[in-house]
Design a protein around this motif. Sequence first.
Motif, PDB file in Angstrom:
ATOM      1  N   LEU A 197      18.246  37.521  -5.409  1.00 38.73           N
ATOM      2  CA  LEU A 197      18.498  37.975  -4.048  1.00 38.73           C
ATOM      3  C   LEU A 197      19.198  36.884  -3.241  1.00 38.73           C
ATOM      4  CD1 LEU A 197      18.145  40.129  -1.844  1.00 38.73           C
ATOM      5  CD2 LEU A 197      15.872  39.163  -1.375  1.00 38.73           C
ATOM      6  N   THR A 198      18.941  35.629  -3.573  1.00 39.31           N
ATOM      7  CA  THR A 198      19.542  34.504  -2.845  1.00 39.31           C
ATOM      8  C   THR A 198      21.036  34.369  -3.105  1.00 39.31           C
ATOM      9  OG1 THR A 198      18.806  33.108  -4.682  1.00 39.31           O
ATOM     10  CG2 THR A 198      17.431  33.127  -2.696  1.00 39.31           C
ATOM     11  N   ARG A 208      18.349  40.090   2.215  1.00 37.71           N
ATOM     12  CA  ARG A 208      18.198  38.671   1.879  1.00 37.71           C
ATOM     13  C   ARG A 208      17.567  37.882   3.012  1.00 37.71           C
ATOM     14  NH1 ARG A 208      23.232  34.872  -0.346  1.00 37.71           N
ATOM     15  NH2 ARG A 208      22.230  32.839  -0.056  1.00 37.71           N
TER      16      ARG A 208
END
Length: 387
Positions: A197-198, A208
């Motif tokens: 997700l980062t 995010r």
Amino acid sequence: MSLAGPAPENLRALTTMRFGAAFWVVLFHYWPALSLAGLPGLVAKGYLGVELFFVLSGFILCHVYLRAAGEGGFRYGSFLWARLARVYPLHLATLIGVGVLAGAATVAGIGIDPNILSWSSLPANLLMVHAWGFAPQASWNHPSWSISAEWFAYLLFPVFALAFWKLRTRPRTALIASLGALMALYAGFEALAGFPLTQATIHWGALRIVPCFALGCATYLAFTNMALPRAGLLAALSTLAIVAASALQLWDGVIVALFALLIWSLAALSRQAEQGALTVRWLNGRVGVYLGEISYSVYMVCVPWKLLAVNAALRVFDQGDGTLPLLVWLLILACIPLIAAMTYHLIEKPSRRAMRDWAMRDWAGSRNARKGAITASDKAVKKAKLA
């Protein structure tokens, strides 16, 4: 609410930290143009500078607005206008700047990524929803996806404020819940999506920011309710731990959790400085604070400047592999704070002031109009009674 002393008005050490976060992202973008072998782990994790901004955003907005939101003094419209004044003018200016640069390069016959001028993505960029899944391409000033994510968090701030106001006397619960939710979301998202997700931008950028923003809110509760001994030592140790974890390419969730400790300890240092205690002077000094104030400009101009300077330099100094000599690369990098200072003073700061002044005049005019209407109504009532 506070058990560890009053929160300071200006958390100067955190302002200084913002420049470090912005320049970490800059290194991530510019390192591929340097003619050195390999990509250091610390630089490779530079995309997490955005996560540091997201955690800090939750912390600062709670610092400024949480009590008002909890006690009924929060004005949602004024809050959104203030946030819009903070981010939109420079977002619009850099979007136009990238368009001009890309258009000029096309006319000059210089090859550019065709996605930069994605006209189908322009409406989403203008409305700051291009990190919500509405932009088909990563285009224009791509780093602005994080501003779109920030806008998403601003719109949802009353929800965050309600949740964390209820937890205001239970900071440990808030921290544990926020960290647990962050770790679970990171692990679950990567398992389902196939990537962290980062590293999401235009398609999942709005998601995010959510766990990081919540972690920042929880960290603020810890800061206001729990004393933090040896804040200077913890700030140094958390910084070293972030550097080491990045260099070793540890899981992003570990590094983001360390951001909370870094922010908490730096905020505690700011409190100690306001109470007269000795602290690390450069963190609260004019130079560091000024660099932090221009950090948003640093972040927003880094890609437009890269399009112009790196591409121009490669036409003269190309090493044959699309990279630049160290000295040329350093000179290009050194120009970023100077350009950011110009955009800060010429665009960001005056536009923010103008938008806020306009809102204040409009609010004052509306208030006077309401008073006039009430006065006229009162006079009419009196006349009716006399009649």
